[in-house]
Write a protein that holds these residues in place. Structure first.
Motif, PDB file in Angstrom:
ATOM      1  N   LEU A 131       0.825  -1.213   0.000  1.00 23.81           N
ATOM      2  CA  LEU A 131       0.000   0.000   0.000  1.00 23.81           C
ATOM      3  C   LEU A 131       0.859   1.264   0.000  1.00 23.81           C
ATOM      4  O   LEU A 131       0.543   2.254  -0.682  1.00 23.81           O
ATOM      5  N   THR A 132       1.949   1.219   0.767  1.00 27.18           N
ATOM      6  CA  THR A 132       2.859   2.367   0.777  1.00 27.18           C
ATOM      7  C   THR A 132       3.477   2.580  -0.596  1.00 27.18           C
ATOM      8  O   THR A 132       3.600   3.723  -1.071  1.00 27.18           O
ATOM      9  N   TYR A 133       3.842   1.488  -1.239  1.00 31.38           N
ATOM     10  CA  TYR A 133       4.389   1.592  -2.590  1.00 31.38           C
ATOM     11  C   TYR A 133       3.345   2.131  -3.557  1.00 31.38           C
ATOM     12  O   TYR A 133       3.670   2.948  -4.439  1.00 31.38           O
ATOM     13  N   GLN A 134       2.105   1.712  -3.428  1.00 33.62           N
ATOM     14  CA  GLN A 134       1.053   2.200  -4.322  1.00 33.62           C
ATOM     15  C   GLN A 134       0.838   3.700  -4.154  1.00 33.62           C
ATOM     16  O   GLN A 134       0.642   4.420  -5.142  1.00 33.62           O
ATOM     17  N   ASN A 135       0.883   4.174  -2.920  1.00 37.94           N
ATOM     18  CA  ASN A 135       0.686   5.604  -2.684  1.00 37.94           C
ATOM     19  C   ASN A 135       1.858   6.444  -3.178  1.00 37.94           C
ATOM     20  O   ASN A 135       1.656   7.582  -3.624  1.00 37.94           O
ATOM     21  N   ALA A 136       3.062   5.881  -3.099  1.00 36.05           N
ATOM     22  CA  ALA A 136       4.256   6.632  -3.531  1.00 36.05           C
ATOM     23  C   ALA A 136       4.705   6.249  -4.935  1.00 36.05           C
ATOM     24  O   ALA A 136       5.762   6.719  -5.377  1.00 36.05           O
ATOM     25  N   ARG A 137       3.928   5.443  -5.638  1.00 33.32           N
ATOM     26  CA  ARG A 137       4.357   4.932  -6.942  1.00 33.32           C
ATOM     27  C   ARG A 137       4.550   6.046  -7.967  1.00 33.32           C
ATOM     28  O   ARG A 137       5.502   6.011  -8.751  1.00 33.32           O
ATOM     29  N   MET A 138       3.676   7.034  -7.973  1.00 31.35           N
ATOM     30  CA  MET A 138       3.764   8.099  -8.960  1.00 31.35           C
ATOM     31  C   MET A 138       5.067   8.872  -8.803  1.00 31.35           C
ATOM     32  O   MET A 138       5.802   9.088  -9.782  1.00 31.35           O
ATOM     33  N   TRP A 139       5.391   9.293  -7.584  1.00 31.76           N
ATOM     34  CA  TRP A 139       6.599  10.080  -7.367  1.00 31.76           C
ATOM     35  C   TRP A 139       7.846   9.204  -7.460  1.00 31.76           C
ATOM     36  O   TRP A 139       8.926   9.701  -7.804  1.00 31.76           O
ATOM     37  N   TRP A 140       7.737   7.923  -7.144  1.00 35.73           N
ATOM     38  CA  TRP A 140       8.855   6.998  -7.324  1.00 35.73           C
ATOM     39  C   TRP A 140       9.196   6.859  -8.809  1.00 35.73           C
ATOM     40  O   TRP A 140      10.359   6.869  -9.194  1.00 35.73           O
ATOM     41  N   TYR A 141       8.157   6.717  -9.619  1.00 33.10           N
ATOM     42  CA  TYR A 141       8.339   6.686 -11.076  1.00 33.10           C
ATOM     43  C   TYR A 141       9.043   7.953 -11.555  1.00 33.10           C
ATOM     44  O   TYR A 141      10.012   7.895 -12.318  1.00 33.10           O
ATOM     45  N   PHE A 142       8.504   9.079 -11.129  1.00 38.27           N
ATOM     46  CA  PHE A 142       9.008  10.362 -11.626  1.00 38.27           C
ATOM     47  C   PHE A 142      10.433  10.620 -11.155  1.00 38.27           C
ATOM     48  O   PHE A 142      11.261  11.128 -11.919  1.00 38.27           O
ATOM     49  N   GLY A 143      10.751  10.284  -9.921  1.00 35.52           N
ATOM     50  CA  GLY A 143      12.065  10.583  -9.373  1.00 35.52           C
ATOM     51  C   GLY A 143      13.142   9.612  -9.819  1.00 35.52           C
ATOM     52  O   GLY A 143      14.228  10.031 -10.240  1.00 35.52           O
ATOM     53  N   CYS A 144      12.834   8.299  -9.751  1.00 39.31           N
ATOM     54  CA  CYS A 144      13.859   7.290 -10.023  1.00 39.31           C
ATOM     55  C   CYS A 144      13.990   6.996 -11.505  1.00 39.31           C
ATOM     56  O   CYS A 144      15.110   6.871 -12.020  1.00 39.31           O
ATOM     57  N   TYR A 145      12.867   6.875 -12.209  1.00 40.19           N
ATOM     58  CA  TYR A 145      12.898   6.409 -13.596  1.00 40.19           C
ATOM     59  C   TYR A 145      12.825   7.533 -14.632  1.00 40.19           C
ATOM     60  O   TYR A 145      12.856   7.241 -15.832  1.00 40.19           O
ATOM     61  N   PHE A 146      12.742   8.777 -14.181  1.00 40.17           N
ATOM     62  CA  PHE A 146      12.760   9.893 -15.130  1.00 40.17           C
ATOM     63  C   PHE A 146      13.817  10.924 -14.765  1.00 40.17           C
ATOM     64  O   PHE A 146      14.708  11.224 -15.565  1.00 40.17           O
ATOM     65  N   CYS A 147      13.730  11.467 -13.549  1.00 39.80           N
ATOM     66  CA  CYS A 147      14.672  12.520 -13.161  1.00 39.80           C
ATOM     67  C   CYS A 147      16.090  11.983 -13.007  1.00 39.80           C
ATOM     68  O   CYS A 147      17.059  12.651 -13.412  1.00 39.80           O
ATOM     69  N   LEU A 148      16.223  10.803 -12.420  1.00 37.19           N
ATOM     70  CA  LEU A 148      17.566  10.263 -12.162  1.00 37.19           C
ATOM     71  C   LEU A 148      18.377  10.068 -13.440  1.00 37.19           C
ATOM     72  O   LEU A 148      19.502  10.594 -13.539  1.00 37.19           O
ATOM     73  N   PRO A 149      17.903   9.345 -14.458  1.00 39.16           N
ATOM     74  CA  PRO A 149      18.746   9.170 -15.655  1.00 39.16           C
ATOM     75  C   PRO A 149      18.976  10.453 -16.430  1.00 39.16           C
ATOM     76  O   PRO A 149      20.080  10.684 -16.931  1.00 39.16           O
ATOM     77  N   VAL A 150      17.944  11.305 -16.523  1.00 40.27           N
ATOM     78  CA  VAL A 150      18.098  12.532 -17.294  1.00 40.27           C
ATOM     79  C   VAL A 150      19.090  13.478 -16.620  1.00 40.27           C
ATOM     80  O   VAL A 150      20.048  13.966 -17.245  1.00 40.27           O
TER      81      VAL A 150
END
Length: 307
Positions: A131-150
């Motif tokens: 449940l914690t992962y589901q609530n933070a999934r959007m920002w986890w996606y944005f931070g780890c899989y978009f902002c980090l590599p770019v």
């Protein structure tokens, strides 16, 4: 290779679901497809970070042009860390999704779809983590899989260019080596641009869905999810082609392998003709060096009378 797995396994499942409204492989595909898609994002993210670090070391090394070739065991170890780390971070996707059914009020047809809802049969501690992962999934996606590599790729490129310009290493390097370095840098930048363009719609849709999902219909949500998946498939299709086109040594090696496979599948006559031609060329090339008579050593001066 991971992009190939995505296209080989996930793409047919998504197309089959859109055509028949039935989920291929049932609940298994609802869990495996998101797991593989998120793992693909992780593999690309950490690979770009590793390539950025490698380019930074190449620019700051005192003898970059004479660096030894990295051992195969070291490369396999790095790939294993990237793959295992990406798959480990994607494990919550397996526990988050499950298969659901819905009956259309108009046609009465039962449709199957995947919903983001943790199973109530999970242990309490695991259920709270999911449940914690589901609530933070959007920002986890944005931070780890978009902002980090770019951001990581951009910062590594800026630091590398700054160090190269201040220390003026390009003056002491050969032109061929500098061209190779520039080609590799352009390859990483091109891969990052493609990745950023293909993941931007998904992150925008995730933010919109997170804050406006109560006001959106199920058909709209399904359409946004489908668009996100096909952007991922487009990224998986374009990335290998871009890599082969920009990285010339890799592209040339790929073409050589294809030519070798085509020659191996050709008839024996063609191979015999090719071998005969190659033998003739070898003989002709060798004749240039070996058929020319050697100059005989100068005769020894005779000691004594001419007789």
């Amino acid at each position: 290779f991971w992009d190939f797995l995505i296209l080989f396994f996930c793409l047919p499942v998504v197309i089959f679901n859109e055509i028949t409204k039935k989920r291929l492989l049932g609940d298994v595909s609802c869990r495996i497809v998101p797991f593989m898609e998120v793992s693909s994002l992780g593999v690309t993210t950490f690979s770009l970070c590793a390539l950025g670090i490698d380019r930074f070391h190449a620019a700051t090394s005192p003898q970059a042009s004479a660096r030894p070739i990295e051992q195969c065991q070291s490369i396999i170890a790095k790939l294993a860390v990237i793959w295992v780390g990406s798959m480990t971070l994607s494990v919550p996707e397996i526990l988050l999704w499950q298969l659901a059914q819905d009956t259309s009020p108009v046609s009465g047809i039962v449709t199957e779809y995947c919903t983001m809802k943790p199973s109530s049969n999970l242990p309490e501690s695991v259920y709270s983590l999911v449940l914690t992962y589901q609530n933070a999934r959007m920002w986890w996606y944005f931070g780890c899989y978009f902002c980090l590599p770019v951001l990581f790729t951009v910062s590594c490129q800026l630091v590398t260019r700054r160090i190269s310009s201040t220390e003026k290493k390009t003056e002491c390097r050969g032109t061929k080596h500098s061209q190779c370095e520039s080609h590799l840098n352009c390859t990483i930048i091109g891969l990052t641009i493609i990745y950023g363009l293909c993941t931007t719609p998904e992150n925008v849709c995730n933010i919109v869905v997170a804050y406006m999902s109560p006001d959106m219909s199920k058909q709209t949500l399904d359409l946004l999810n489908l668009i996100n998946q096909f952007f991922l498939f487009f990224k998986c299709s374009v990335t290998p082609v871009l890599l082969l086109c920009l990285c010339r040594p890799l592209g040339q090696a790929f073409m050589d392998c294809c030519c070798c496979c085509c020659e191996g599948c050709s008839p024996d006559t063609a191979s015999s003709e090719g071998s005969a031609d190659s033998k003739l060329k070898t003989e002709m090339s060798s004749s240039i060096f070996f058929d020319k008579p050697r100059e005989s050593p100068p005769p020894l001066l005779a000691l004594g009378t001419p007789c």
